[in-house]
Design a protein around this motif. Sequence first.
Motif, PDB file in Angstrom:
ATOM      1  N   GLU A   1      -2.941 -16.650 -14.822  1.00  0.00           N
ATOM      2  CA  GLU A   1      -1.806 -16.934 -15.719  1.00  0.00           C
ATOM      3  C   GLU A   1      -1.616 -18.446 -15.842  1.00  0.00           C
ATOM      4  OE1 GLU A   1      -1.964 -13.109 -13.952  1.00  0.00           O
ATOM      5  OE2 GLU A   1      -1.717 -15.051 -12.943  1.00  0.00           O
ATOM      6  N   GLN A   2      -2.645 -19.093 -16.336  1.00  0.00           N
ATOM      7  CA  GLN A   2      -2.626 -20.555 -16.444  1.00  0.00           C
ATOM      8  C   GLN A   2      -3.258 -20.944 -17.779  1.00  0.00           C
ATOM      9  OE1 GLN A   2      -5.397 -22.546 -13.891  1.00  0.00           O
ATOM     10  NE2 GLN A   2      -4.249 -24.467 -13.886  1.00  0.00           N
ATOM     11  N   LEU A   3      -2.588 -21.810 -18.505  1.00  0.00           N
ATOM     12  CA  LEU A   3      -3.098 -22.221 -19.812  1.00  0.00           C
ATOM     13  C   LEU A   3      -2.939 -23.726 -19.961  1.00  0.00           C
ATOM     14  CD1 LEU A   3      -4.134 -21.446 -22.682  1.00  0.00           C
ATOM     15  CD2 LEU A   3      -1.708 -21.246 -23.354  1.00  0.00           C
ATOM     16  N   HIS A   4      -4.044 -24.411 -20.317  1.00  0.00           N
ATOM     17  CA  HIS A   4      -3.966 -25.841 -20.616  1.00  0.00           C
ATOM     18  C   HIS A   4      -3.995 -25.973 -22.132  1.00  0.00           C
ATOM     19  CE1 HIS A   4      -4.224 -30.107 -20.063  1.00  0.00           C
ATOM     20  NE2 HIS A   4      -5.282 -30.172 -20.846  1.00  0.00           N
ATOM     21  N   LEU A   5      -2.881 -26.421 -22.721  1.00  0.00           N
ATOM     22  CA  LEU A   5      -2.761 -26.485 -24.183  1.00  0.00           C
ATOM     23  C   LEU A   5      -2.376 -27.917 -24.578  1.00  0.00           C
ATOM     24  CD1 LEU A   5      -3.125 -24.207 -26.308  1.00  0.00           C
ATOM     25  CD2 LEU A   5      -0.622 -24.060 -26.414  1.00  0.00           C
ATOM     26  N   PRO A   6      -3.402 -28.762 -24.875  1.00  0.00           N
ATOM     27  CA  PRO A   6      -3.130 -30.191 -25.140  1.00  0.00           C
ATOM     28  C   PRO A   6      -2.255 -30.405 -26.377  1.00  0.00           C
ATOM     29  CG  PRO A   6      -5.466 -29.796 -24.773  1.00  0.00           C
ATOM     30  CD  PRO A   6      -4.825 -28.456 -24.954  1.00  0.00           C
ATOM     31  N   LEU A   7      -1.110 -31.005 -26.210  1.00  0.00           N
ATOM     32  CA  LEU A   7      -0.175 -31.308 -27.316  1.00  0.00           C
ATOM     33  C   LEU A   7      -0.543 -32.638 -27.956  1.00  0.00           C
ATOM     34  CD1 LEU A   7       2.621 -31.016 -28.864  1.00  0.00           C
ATOM     35  CD2 LEU A   7       3.624 -32.289 -26.933  1.00  0.00           C
TER      36      LEU A   7
END
Length: 460
Positions: free
Chosen positions: A280-286
Motif C-alpha cells: 500500500e505504497q505509491l510514489h506519485l511525483p507532483l
Amino acid sequence: MVQPVLIADPTRKERRRPTRQGKTYFLRTFGCQMNEHDSERIAGLFEADGMLPVSDYASADVVFINTCTIRENADNRLYGHLGHLKQLKDELPGKVLIVGGCAAQKDRDIVRRRAPWVDVVLGTHNLDRVLDLMDHAQEWGPITEIAEELQSMPSDLPVRRELAHSAWVTIQVGCNNTCTFCIVPAVRGVEISRRPGDIVREVERLAADGVVEVTLLGQNVNTYGRDLAIDGRRRPVFAELLRRVGEVEGIRRIRFTSPHPADFREDVALAMAETDAVCEQLHLPLQSGSSRVLARMHRGYNVERYLSRLEMARRIIPDLAVSTDIIVGFPGETEEDFEMTLDVVREARFDQAFMFQFSPRPGTEAALQVDEFVEPEVAQERFNRLLEVQSENSVALNRAQLGRRVEVLAEGPSKKDRTVATTRTRDGRVVHIPGAYPPGTFLDVEITQAAKHHLIGSPI
Ligand code: SF4
C-alpha cells in the motif's frame, strides 16, 4: 554483512572463461534505483569474470563509478572523485578506472577531456561491453564507447544483488516523456518494455532463490507495454503485470517505481488493491502545485487532474501511503505559484516528499530559460518553507501510526545502532526495533514511538 548473491541466469549464454580470477573491484554508485540495479549487473559481470568485491578505492584493482547527472552537484562530485582516483592511479598504474552511467552517456567527451587517466568510459546502453572494453584498454590504452541505443536489456546480464531477500526487477528502460527539466530521456533513451513472460520468469527464479520482495523498475511504469503488442494486437498493461507477478509463489511484497500521474489510472489502483502482495505504497511525483508551472514543465497534467488521481487511489486502496517529488524555483515560478504548491502539499498530506531546488541540466529545455531563473536565495527561502510544511505532515502522519500493530520486514542492523534492527512496513515506513533479526524476516510489531522519518516498534 549481508552475503550478496551471484545469480547465473540459465538463459544467458556463458560469455567467456573468467580471466580476472582473484582480482578485486570496487563499485561506487550515484543516483537512482535504475543506477543501483545497473551496478548490480556490473558486479554480476565482474564476479562472473572471477573478480571479488572490496569496500574501498585503494584496495581495488578495478574501480567502476556509476554516475548520475540528474542534478549539477552530481557532476561536481564525479570530478572530485576522479581527481582523488588520479592520485591512486599514479601510485598504482595497473589500477583500472571505469566511468559509466548517465553522466558518461551525456558528457563522454567532457569526462575524457577532464579525466584522461580514466581507462574506460561507457554509457547506460552498453553495460554488457564492460569486460571487452577493459581488455581493449589494457591492450591498447584508454577507450570511450557510448551506444546511442540499448544493446541488451540489463536483465540479460548476470546479477549480484545487494540484498538476499529483496530484488530490483527492470520492466522497462527509457522514457518517452519530455519534461523540460529532465535529462533522463537524453541519457536513457526511448521506452523499451520487457515481455511480461520474461519478467514473470525472472520473478519466479528470484522467488526460488529465497527472494520475498521485488521492486518493479521503470522510468514510467504506467506506460509499460505501450511498445509491445501481444498476438499482433493487444498490448500488455502494467495492471495485468502487477496481477501476474502477484501470483508468483513466495513473493510476499511487490513495490514499483516510478508511475507518472498523467498515466496513473483506475485499473492500476484496482490491481494494487486486489493483489495481496502489492504494498500500500505509491510514489506519485507532483513536481509543482501550480498548473501554470506544470504546463511549463510539460508534465501532461494539471493540479486538478493530479488531485483527482490521488483521491481515486486513496479511495480504492485502503491505508495507502503516498510519497512525491517537488521542484522549487522552476524558471518563472512566482511567489503566487509557490503558494499554490504549499496549498497542494497541505491538502494532499503526503507521507513523504523528496524536495529539490531547480538545477539547470545542460541539454534540457528548462536550462535555456536563463532569463527566468529564480534567484538562488529566493529558491532557498521557498525550499525552507516547503520543508516546514511537509515536516508537519510527515510527523503528524507518523504519529497516527502509534499503537498500530503492523507486519514489518527486517532489512538488517540499523546503521546508527547495531543493537537495533531496521525494518520496513508494507506502506514503506522505516521501523526500528530492538534486537537482531536476519534480513528477510517478517514479524509483527506494535508502533510505540514516532519521529519525522522513522518509527520505533516493539515485537509482539
Ligand atoms: S517522466 Fe519526466 S521526469 Fe520522469 S524520467 Fe521521464 S522525462 Fe524525466
